[in-house]
Design an enzyme around this catalytic site. Structure first.
Site: not given
Ligand code: TTP
Ligand code: MG
Length: 364
Positions: A9, A107-108
């Site tokens: 991720d 992103d995962e």
């Molecule tokens: P996530 O992987 O949940 O968050 P992240 O990558 O920003 O942070 P982390 O380091 O905790 O993994 O989500 C991936 C992308 O999805 C994030 O960059 C933006 C988008 N997203 C939204 O638009 N709204 C949301 O509520 C979430 C959780 C994510």
């Molecule tokens: Mg992320």
């Protein structure tokens, strides 16, 4: 055999991409989301950099609250073209490490690396290599969780963010989970937490102290799912999404309109072998076989046959295709294109279980 599954991720993905395109923002509090309009904006934070998280900012928070907490932050509107471009490049790298690859979001992704790692030490070495490769080729960091199931790997990838590796060997599962809040289980949100805490359950350890029957009685299906996840009983496979519920097809256009039935047979055979190789590689089965023929003059005809059970049998499929071809072939017309499609794609085991369950439950 214990499976070894990675959940990868990217860290603060949208914000990380923004600082990739604007290096002057590196290490600053970046907030991607709605326009804050000096604290009067509506809408929410999509994500923010870890520097912004130090001020209490989080995904989903109202943008005006984010502005209040971090007025000096760099507030940016989302740019999905950039994010999907970087996502594609990262996924291309991840895919190189296992053909059991499943993208789960922008992103995962999950990777089943059981065939490449003999134990969790090997897994750690591989995780380091993946992180290094993503950082050197793309310039952003990724966190990796490794465990014997998809759900535990997902919980693990979140454990040492950003830029972390968390390995959970099966014998340390309970130690790893027991003090965690139940919302760490994918699918248990903040609303469910209130419900669970009313019944005295706030940690995963609390959940595991009860039997699955008791949990199911109190919380229904979501409870028994959470219990199974915590017990390491999630047997979902890592699979390429593109294969499921979709179809796999191949077709060929002849350079000259073709009247020779033997050539059509052998072309069909060749395409069919290629498709079966692909199905085998992805461990997928089909129920519907479709033959497509386009005659001279652009008249297209399709004929299908649906089998009673999922199958992946080259000979059986070829016999069906021959039958469909005989039915379709118009001796007066030459053929311009021939194609075949396999649809109703499943993983056999799941499908058989689904089709047996109603039958078994109806049996007195
Ligand atoms: P996530 O992987 O949940 O968050 P992240 O990558 O920003 O942070 P982390 O380091 O905790 O993994 O989500 C991936 C992308 O999805 C994030 O960059 C933006 C988008 N997203 C939204 O638009 N709204 C949301 O509520 C979430 C959780 C994510
Ligand atoms: Mg992320």
């Amino acid at each position: 055999m214990t499976r070894i599954i990675f959940h990868c991720d990217l860290d603060c993905f949208f914000a990380a991409v923004e600082s990739l395109y604007n290096p002057q923002f590196l290490n600053l509090p970046i907030i991607v989301g709605a326009d804050p309009k000096r604290g009067k904006g509506r809408g929410v934070v999509s994500t923010c950099s870890y520097e912004a998280r130090k001020f209490g900012l989080r995904s989903g928070m109202s943008i005006s609250k984010a502005y209040e907490l971090c007025p000096h932050g760099i507030f940016l509107r989302p740019d999905f073209d950039k994010y999907s471009y970087i996502s594609k490049r990262v996924m291309k790298i991840l895919k190189q490490y296992s053909n059991k690859f499943e993208q789960a979001g922008l992103d995962e992704a999950y990777l089943d690396v059981s065939d490449h790692c003999s134990d969790m030490n090997d897994a750690r070495i591989l995780a380091k290599e993946i992180k290094k490769k993503v950082f050197s080729e793309i310039g952003i960091t990724i966190s990796i969780g490794c465990a014997s199931t998809k759900s535990l790997a997902k919980i693990a990838s979140d454990h040492k963010k950003p830029n972390g590796i968390t390995i959970v060997p099966p014998k340390y599962r309970i130690q790893f989970l027991k003090n965690m809040d139940i919302t760490r289980i994918p699918g248990i949100g903040r609303k469910s937490r209130i419900f669970y805490s009313k019944k005295g359950i706030s940690t995963i350890g609390d959940l595991l102290s009860l039997s699955v029957e008791e949990i199911e009685r109190l919380f229904g299906k979501s409870g028994s799912w959470a219990w199974k996840v915590s017990k390491g009983l999630d047997d979902r496979k890592v699979q390429e999404r593109e294969g499921l519920n979709k179809s796999i097809s191949k077709e060929r256009t002849f350079s000259n309109d073709m009247g020779d039935l033997n050539v059509l047979y052998s072309k069909l055979n060749e395409l069919n072998i290629k498709i079966h190789d692909k199905l085998e590689r992805k461990d997928l089965y089909y129920r519907t076989i479709t033959l497509k023929i386009r005659f001279e003059g652009y008249i297209t005809q399709t004929r299908s046959q649906t089998l009673a059970f999922p199958s992946r049998n080259l000979k059986e499929s070829f016999n069906i295709l021959m039958k469909l071809l005989k039915k379709s072939k118009n001796p007066l017309k030459k053929v311009r294109l021939i194609g075949l499609k396999y649809s109703n794609i499943t993983q056999k085991i799941n499908n058989m279980q689904q089709s047996l369950t109603p039958f078994l439950t109806k049996t007195p």
